[in-house]
Design a protein around this motif. Structure first.
Motif, PDB file in Angstrom:
ATOM      1  N   ALA A 189       0.824  -1.200   0.000  1.00 12.96           N
ATOM      2  CA  ALA A 189       0.000   0.000   0.000  1.00 12.96           C
ATOM      3  C   ALA A 189       0.861   1.255   0.000  1.00 12.96           C
ATOM      4  O   ALA A 189       0.582   2.219  -0.709  1.00 12.96           O
ATOM      5  CB  ALA A 189      -0.927   0.002   1.211  1.00 12.96           C
ATOM      6  N   GLU A 190       1.926   1.239   0.778  1.00 15.59           N
ATOM      7  CA  GLU A 190       2.803   2.404   0.843  1.00 15.59           C
ATOM      8  C   GLU A 190       3.482   2.663  -0.493  1.00 15.59           C
ATOM      9  O   GLU A 190       3.550   3.811  -0.961  1.00 15.59           O
ATOM     10  CB  GLU A 190       3.855   2.194   1.934  1.00 15.59           C
ATOM     11  N   GLN A 191       3.968   1.599  -1.130  1.00 13.41           N
ATOM     12  CA  GLN A 191       4.645   1.790  -2.402  1.00 13.41           C
ATOM     13  C   GLN A 191       3.676   2.226  -3.497  1.00 13.41           C
ATOM     14  O   GLN A 191       3.992   3.096  -4.319  1.00 13.41           O
ATOM     15  CB  GLN A 191       5.362   0.513  -2.829  1.00 13.41           C
ATOM     16  N   LEU A 192       2.483   1.641  -3.511  1.00 10.30           N
ATOM     17  CA  LEU A 192       1.480   2.057  -4.486  1.00 10.30           C
ATOM     18  C   LEU A 192       1.087   3.519  -4.301  1.00 10.30           C
ATOM     19  O   LEU A 192       1.002   4.288  -5.257  1.00 10.30           O
ATOM     20  CB  LEU A 192       0.242   1.166  -4.376  1.00 10.30           C
ATOM     21  N   SER A 193       0.837   3.909  -3.064  1.00  9.16           N
ATOM     22  CA  SER A 193       0.437   5.281  -2.778  1.00  9.16           C
ATOM     23  C   SER A 193       1.520   6.265  -3.205  1.00  9.16           C
ATOM     24  O   SER A 193       1.240   7.297  -3.826  1.00  9.16           O
ATOM     25  CB  SER A 193       0.126   5.437  -1.286  1.00  9.16           C
ATOM     26  N   SER A 194       2.779   5.937  -2.896  1.00  7.94           N
ATOM     27  CA  SER A 194       3.885   6.811  -3.273  1.00  7.94           C
ATOM     28  C   SER A 194       3.999   6.922  -4.792  1.00  7.94           C
ATOM     29  O   SER A 194       4.261   8.007  -5.330  1.00  7.94           O
ATOM     30  CB  SER A 194       5.197   6.287  -2.687  1.00  7.94           C
ATOM     31  N   LEU A 195       3.789   5.796  -5.482  1.00 11.88           N
ATOM     32  CA  LEU A 195       3.911   5.821  -6.934  1.00 11.88           C
ATOM     33  C   LEU A 195       2.772   6.604  -7.579  1.00 11.88           C
ATOM     34  O   LEU A 195       2.989   7.358  -8.536  1.00 11.88           O
ATOM     35  CB  LEU A 195       3.944   4.391  -7.469  1.00 11.88           C
ATOM     36  N   TYR A 196       1.551   6.450  -7.065  1.00  7.28           N
ATOM     37  CA  TYR A 196       0.449   7.246  -7.586  1.00  7.28           C
ATOM     38  C   TYR A 196       0.738   8.740  -7.453  1.00  7.28           C
ATOM     39  O   TYR A 196       0.456   9.530  -8.359  1.00  7.28           O
ATOM     40  CB  TYR A 196      -0.842   6.911  -6.838  1.00  7.28           C
ATOM     41  N   GLN A 197       1.293   9.138  -6.338  1.00  7.53           N
ATOM     42  CA  GLN A 197       1.635  10.543  -6.142  1.00  7.53           C
ATOM     43  C   GLN A 197       2.748  10.981  -7.082  1.00  7.53           C
ATOM     44  O   GLN A 197       2.719  12.085  -7.631  1.00  7.53           O
ATOM     45  CB  GLN A 197       2.028  10.780  -4.688  1.00  7.53           C
TER      46      GLN A 197
END
Length: 269
Positions: free
Chosen positions: A28-36
């Protein structure tokens, strides 16, 4: 080659009922960072597939799209998949790492339209249950993620598909090519992909007769206007995470560059 303007897809923002916030913490953290991160990119966009509904909640299949400069309708179109088994998400993390590199340094070349689906087994991860999605056909699938992906394949006009998976082989990466239209497969020494693209990692090459696949996106070949190929890259499950990630990023990058040249030469683009 004529060019056309690229309309920016809807940029993904995390929502409470779907990925990335409803996934396990690290992913979740990596996905969220990548979306941003991709919100600031001119070439990589977050555009989740869906929604699909399960137990009165809606979810999405994560998707990122890379448009190289001068993308047009006739551009090279590829789809990359990982995360077929929630018990081993290193392929997912490796594909996210690759997309992150593209967002920071989008230098793969012109006229590319590439979709990345880093997590196929969304419900398996959410509910901690084993589903073994890798070997299933995509014709009328019961699994909602596969139904969405099948719909995308029918609309996407992809030239080919690339799957990132794991293997129990402890010594080498396994590379398999299916559906290649000339029927010759490959020995690791062709213009399509060769041992230079996989060095320095050891590789075992598999061949398969064309149009024999009854699982994955190639099971939809009869529904498509032309016959695509499928390349599967299986990395040893015992390799350290860093080695796994770097091997996937290197091989995918080299494959995209070589395939773009291969297609351009064949079509005299």
């Amino acid at each position: 080659m004529s060019t056309s303007s690229r309309s920016r897809p809807a940029v993904a923002r995390p929502v409470a009922t779907s990925s990335p916030l409803s996934l396990s913490a690290a992913l979740a953290e990596q996905l969220s960072s990548l979306y941003q991160l991709v919100q600031r990119s001119e070439f990589v966009f977050g555009s989740p597939l869906g929604p699909f509904f399960h137990r009165a909640r809606h979810h999405h299949v994560p998707r990122f799209v890379y448009f190289g400069p001068h993308t047009a309708e006739e551009s090279v179109r590829l789809a990359f998949y990982a995360g077929f088994d929630r018990r081993d998400l290193r392929g997912t993390l490796a594909l996210l790492h690759f997309v992150e590199r593209l967002a920071v340094a989008p230098d793969l070349g012109q006229s590319l339209n590439i979709s990345f689906f880093p997590l196929v087994d969304v419900l398996g991860l959410l509910e901690s249950r084993d589903r073994a999605l890798s070997g299933l056909p995509w014709q009328a699938p019961e699994e909602p993620e596969l139904a969405l992906l099948a719909q995308d394949v029918r609309l996407g006009g992809y030239h080919g598909f690339v799957r990132v998976e794991s293997t129990r082989d402890v010594d080498a990466i396994t590379v398999r090519l299916r559906g290649f239209e000339d029927g010759t497969g490959f020995s690791g020494e062709t213009d399509f992909i060769n041992s230079e693209d996989t060095a320095p990692w050891p590789v075992r090459w598999e061949t398969s007769r064309p149009c024999t696949a009854d699982d994955g996106p190639l099971s939809l070949t009869d529904d498509l206007p032309f016959s695509p190929f499928e390349l599967t890259v299986r990395v040893p499950a015992t390799w350290p995470d860093e080695v796994h990630r770097e091997a996937v990023a290197h091989i995918l990058r080299r494959f995209i560059i070589r395939y773009r040249s291969f297609l351009a030469y064949g079509q005299h683009l």
